[in-house]
Write an enzyme that holds these catalytic residues in place. Sequence first.
Site, PDB file in Angstrom:
ATOM      1  N   LYS A  11     -19.468  56.557  14.574  1.00  0.00           N
ATOM      2  CA  LYS A  11     -19.896  55.178  14.807  1.00  0.00           C
ATOM      3  C   LYS A  11     -20.876  55.114  15.990  1.00  0.00           C
ATOM      4  O   LYS A  11     -21.036  56.102  16.730  1.00  0.00           O
ATOM      5  CB  LYS A  11     -18.656  54.313  15.083  1.00  0.00           C
ATOM      6  CG  LYS A  11     -17.691  54.223  13.875  1.00  0.00           C
ATOM      7  CD  LYS A  11     -16.536  53.274  14.188  1.00  0.00           C
ATOM      8  CE  LYS A  11     -15.551  53.191  13.041  1.00  0.00           C
ATOM      9  NZ  LYS A  11     -14.449  52.212  13.328  1.00  0.00           N
ATOM     10  N   TYR A  51     -17.264  47.108   4.983  1.00  0.00           N
ATOM     11  CA  TYR A  51     -16.038  46.551   5.545  1.00  0.00           C
ATOM     12  C   TYR A  51     -15.591  45.293   4.806  1.00  0.00           C
ATOM     13  O   TYR A  51     -14.896  44.452   5.377  1.00  0.00           O
ATOM     14  CB  TYR A  51     -16.233  46.260   7.037  1.00  0.00           C
ATOM     15  CG  TYR A  51     -16.134  47.491   7.918  1.00  0.00           C
ATOM     16  CD1 TYR A  51     -15.005  48.314   7.884  1.00  0.00           C
ATOM     17  CD2 TYR A  51     -17.153  47.828   8.810  1.00  0.00           C
ATOM     18  CE1 TYR A  51     -14.903  49.437   8.701  1.00  0.00           C
ATOM     19  CE2 TYR A  51     -17.053  48.943   9.633  1.00  0.00           C
ATOM     20  CZ  TYR A  51     -15.916  49.742   9.570  1.00  0.00           C
ATOM     21  OH  TYR A  51     -15.811  50.851  10.392  1.00  0.00           O
ATOM     22  N   ASN A 114     -13.861  52.886  18.258  1.00  0.00           N
ATOM     23  CA  ASN A 114     -12.956  54.021  18.083  1.00  0.00           C
ATOM     24  C   ASN A 114     -13.629  55.244  17.454  1.00  0.00           C
ATOM     25  O   ASN A 114     -12.985  56.064  16.803  1.00  0.00           O
ATOM     26  CB  ASN A 114     -11.692  53.589  17.339  1.00  0.00           C
ATOM     27  CG  ASN A 114     -11.995  52.979  15.979  1.00  0.00           C
ATOM     28  OD1 ASN A 114     -13.134  53.033  15.513  1.00  0.00           O
ATOM     29  ND2 ASN A 114     -10.984  52.428  15.335  1.00  0.00           N
ATOM     30  N   HIS A 117     -15.148  56.800  11.568  1.00  0.00           N
ATOM     31  CA  HIS A 117     -14.603  56.154  10.366  1.00  0.00           C
ATOM     32  C   HIS A 117     -14.206  57.229   9.371  1.00  0.00           C
ATOM     33  O   HIS A 117     -14.843  58.287   9.307  1.00  0.00           O
ATOM     34  CB  HIS A 117     -15.664  55.249   9.719  1.00  0.00           C
ATOM     35  CG  HIS A 117     -15.251  54.789   8.345  1.00  0.00           C
ATOM     36  ND1 HIS A 117     -14.399  53.726   8.144  1.00  0.00           N
ATOM     37  CD2 HIS A 117     -15.524  55.293   7.110  1.00  0.00           C
ATOM     38  CE1 HIS A 117     -14.186  53.588   6.845  1.00  0.00           C
ATOM     39  NE2 HIS A 117     -14.854  54.520   6.198  1.00  0.00           N
ATOM     40  N   GLU A 128     -17.443  54.295  -0.826  1.00  0.00           N
ATOM     41  CA  GLU A 128     -18.213  54.440   0.415  1.00  0.00           C
ATOM     42  C   GLU A 128     -19.259  55.542   0.297  1.00  0.00           C
ATOM     43  O   GLU A 128     -20.379  55.394   0.805  1.00  0.00           O
ATOM     44  CB  GLU A 128     -17.241  54.700   1.580  1.00  0.00           C
ATOM     45  CG  GLU A 128     -16.355  53.489   1.844  1.00  0.00           C
ATOM     46  CD  GLU A 128     -15.202  53.747   2.810  1.00  0.00           C
ATOM     47  OE1 GLU A 128     -15.092  54.877   3.339  1.00  0.00           O
ATOM     48  OE2 GLU A 128     -14.412  52.810   3.029  1.00  0.00           O
TER      49      GLU A 128
HETATM   50  O1  YYY Z   1      -9.671  52.529   8.674  1.00  0.00           O
HETATM   51  P1  YYY Z   1      -9.625  52.300  10.150  1.00  0.00           P
HETATM   52  O2  YYY Z   1     -10.977  52.381  10.809  1.00  0.00           O
HETATM   53  O3  YYY Z   1      -8.619  53.186  10.846  1.00  0.00           O
HETATM   54  O4  YYY Z   1      -9.062  50.821  10.401  1.00  0.00           O
HETATM   55  P2  YYY Z   1      -9.238  49.478   9.550  1.00  0.00           P
HETATM   56  O5  YYY Z   1      -7.929  48.766   9.570  1.00  0.00           O
HETATM   57  O6  YYY Z   1      -9.838  49.764   8.208  1.00  0.00           O
HETATM   58  O7  YYY Z   1     -10.260  48.626  10.425  1.00  0.00           O
HETATM   59  C1  YYY Z   1     -11.627  48.941  10.437  1.00  0.00           C
HETATM   60  C2  YYY Z   1     -12.136  48.851  11.858  1.00  0.00           C
HETATM   61  O8  YYY Z   1     -12.034  47.510  12.314  1.00  0.00           O
HETATM   62  C3  YYY Z   1     -11.340  49.675  12.866  1.00  0.00           C
HETATM   63  O9  YYY Z   1     -11.753  51.012  12.916  1.00  0.00           O
HETATM   64  C4  YYY Z   1     -11.625  48.941  14.147  1.00  0.00           C
HETATM   65  C5  YYY Z   1     -11.774  47.497  13.712  1.00  0.00           C
HETATM   66  N1  YYY Z   1     -10.536  46.725  13.963  1.00  0.00           N
HETATM   67  C6  YYY Z   1     -10.487  45.895  15.054  1.00  0.00           C
HETATM   68  O10 YYY Z   1     -11.467  45.815  15.814  1.00  0.00           O
HETATM   69  N2  YYY Z   1      -9.365  45.156  15.309  1.00  0.00           N
HETATM   70  C7  YYY Z   1      -8.298  45.256  14.492  1.00  0.00           C
HETATM   71  N3  YYY Z   1      -7.198  44.534  14.741  1.00  0.00           N
HETATM   72  C8  YYY Z   1      -8.333  46.099  13.367  1.00  0.00           C
HETATM   73  C9  YYY Z   1      -9.469  46.833  13.133  1.00  0.00           C
HETATM   74 MG    MG Z   2     -10.303  51.395   7.100  1.00  0.00          MG
END
Ligand code: YYY
Ligand code: MG
Length: 140
Positions: A11, A51, A114, A117, A128
């Site tokens: 990212k 997303y 974070n 991805h 994707e």
């Molecule tokens: O697949 P992953 O990246 O681990 O998490 P997702 O639940 O698909 O959410 C995508 C992305 O959104 C996440 O990497 C950070 C952001 N996010 C956020 O900022 N706040 C949250 N409560 C949940 C997700």
């Molecule tokens: Mg995800």
Amino acid sequence: DSMERTFAMIKPDGVRRGLTPEILARIQRKGYRVVGLKQMVISRETAEAHYGEHKERPFFGELVDFITGGPVVAIALEGENAIAGWRGMMGATNPASAAPGTIRADFATTMGENVTHGSDSSESAARELALFFAEGELLA
Ligand code: YYY
Ligand code: MG
């Protein structure tokens, strides 16, 4: 035997902080084959499609702003159980809960930034990969 392809991305925070070589090294040491790789800036349209499952969530606008806010590195990975395996290497979405030694534990402090991805299922991986790569951009 379940040879899989998955979509991985470094990212904008990871690229900006110079973590690309470290993350590619982890992928290669693990033994995944990189079958597609490019640096790009994601359009708003692509970000919203990528997303799409989070469209109604309160963080969606910030997430799209963040992911389009600088270059990313899009990666197509191939390997045995690569979908779950890459998710495991990344660690939990919230770096505060990510296991030590995972990318998010080692390199991130906040959920919003974070570093990486990874597709969460074979359906997501197919969707994707098709969103980010044209067929001719992937190795056979
Ligand atoms: O697949 P992953 O990246 O681990 O998490 P997702 O639940 O698909 O959410 C995508 C992305 O959104 C996440 O990497 C950070 C952001 N996010 C956020 O900022 N706040 C949250 N409560 C949940 C997700
Ligand atoms: Mg995800």
